[in-house]
Design a protein around this motif. Sequence first.
Motif: not given
Lengths: 361, 361
Positions: A206, A230, A268, A270, A283, A286, A290
């Motif tokens: 992330l 992400l 992605k 966000t 989060v 998501t 995944y």
Amino acid sequence: MDKPKAHKTALHEVDGIDQPESISKASIEHVTRLRKKQPTAQELVNGILNGDKTALSRAITLVESTNPSHLEKANDVINQCLPHADKSVRIGITGVPGVGKSTFIEAFGKHLTSLGRKVAVLAVDPSSSLSHGSILGDKTRMEELVKDENAYIRPSASGDTLGGVARKTREAIILCEACGFDTIIIETVGVGQSETAVHSMVDFFLLLKIAGAGDELQGIKRGIMEMADLIVINKADGDNIKKAKLAKTEFNRALHLFPPKNSGWQPKVTTCSAITHDGVADVWETINEYLKLTQENGFFGFRRSEQNSYWLTETINEQLKNNFYTREDIAALLEQNKKAVQNNELSPFAAAQVLLEKYFK
Amino acid sequence: MDKPKAHKTALHEVDGIDQPESISKASIEHVTRLRKKQPTAQELVNGILNGDKTALSRAITLVESTNPSHLEKANDVINQCLPHADKSVRIGITGVPGVGKSTFIEAFGKHLTSLGRKVAVLAVDPSSSLSHGSILGDKTRMEELVKDENAYIRPSASGDTLGGVARKTREAIILCEACGFDTIIIETVGVGQSETAVHSMVDFFLLLKIAGAGDELQGIKRGIMEMADLIVINKADGDNIKKAKLAKTEFNRALHLFPPKNSGWQPKVTTCSAITHDGVADVWETINEYLKLTQENGFFGFRRSEQNSYWLTETINEQLKNNFYTREDIAALLEQNKKAVQNNELSPFAAAQVLLEKYFK
């Protein structure tokens, strides 16, 4: 410590006048004896498997020790914990300083514990031995999470090399998992090679960003955006919401520039506010999407297995280099040959050959 | 070869019937004796410094040899050439197959020789030992350039490892420069790690692309676009011109996503046709702008010096690993330990330690 140290206090200003001992020798010896009693490997393992955070901390300290005599015990603890590890989600979080990593991790971690998850937060920050812990060093920055019974926060191991710090963190993950933590967050600061190391020990990566004044895409380090599963645009609150949405569009466009990932996952973007908590739950959702995808297509297990092989090889290679470059005669000759190479008197390859011949002789 | 081999030809179909010798033994011995006469290191160096391409080719073959007995002589030749090297522009060119690398290099190379420059074209293609030379293997693909007195074209060295192939190419650069070539082009195929190796041996890195049907930015390998100092959109001719211009806009936007380069250079995008020769001269002008900038700000020399250190260290590290992983007892134990790691019976670090203890004992 055989007798109490003479402390320099306001009560002790005049040199030459002895102060009475304010702590009895007997009680000092008692405390020292207790302190020195190191738990055995078995005691540590039992404690960890019982979810004892103190045992966990001591085991991590053992793993982080640079004292060679601790190595065998540390490996013993890790190998006994191994069968109980590997059952967690490992999440890497990176972002440059100022992006709000600590507040995000606090909000995210609290959300996870509210869902019944047990969260361990580790850090990889090779600079921390110089800066005395620039990330996670000050635990009070996550004051809610640090008080949470189902959370465990540990600052970065110190060390001279990224490889060393990363290795210790990789072992700490195993211990945390054996201790019952099912969500491991590895924080790293987005200014160097440490992202690659963290990326090689997590399931999900992330990248935390903030919306700026048109320079959303500036300062992205080589390859970091490509690693991200992400991108979370943090501080999307108040006047920032509009900017954050614009940044989201820009990042989404940028992500499409990269080739598809082996995981089959389309990264992605966000937005999120660690203050209002808007987007924090998204989060986690998501990440779950995944996990579902990669567990179904087999990438999850494949990746972990690849990571194990990677760490085996990395550890070997690092030690081989370490053994070579720390040998005094080699280091001296290397300096000499480097100069000859700089002055175009010797090709880099001939210089290397001379050094290798000396080493293997 | 003591006697002529019996070749399998249409004239030799019937087994059991001896064919008369069609070449006299005496002339075979004569040819063999001539062939075996290897020039000395000094002869090779003299030839190279006189601009003799045959001596250059023989020296590169010597450098590429895997015969350990050739190593000393090869290093001797290189070290004698070193003081005469380093005075060229080294340009890396990459692009996926089909992008028109050969035709571009031919047009670009001819442009350079028309300006009075001497151009050497080398290649780094670790796959060539399998595919028998997928790039530059067929010299006829650059039939104009290959006939040019001021050009020298050499296919990729073969080798099992990228490191080995890259090392040999790095040494061939030195020989080409000592032979008077002032422009070295290193071609590589854009499908792997070889770009990183090439990037670490050139001053300027050029990425060749073609305009496609909206998918201009697909398939860009990790980091390759970030390495590029110039992106050239090839085949910008006929119906393709409009598409190429669109692609130029898209690439320009994409390049701005990356952080500024240490060289102080802002990467550019141009279009080009190797058929009509439109834009070929612009490429060379852009490279000159880059050279002017980096020679003025000192980055040019700094980078070359860094690259020398890099190759010294890389060669050492590669040999250290090679020595470890090729030892039979180590290889066997490694296999065993890898399995234990996969089955979560042993941590990657404990497994590494066992192997290292065996190795250093």
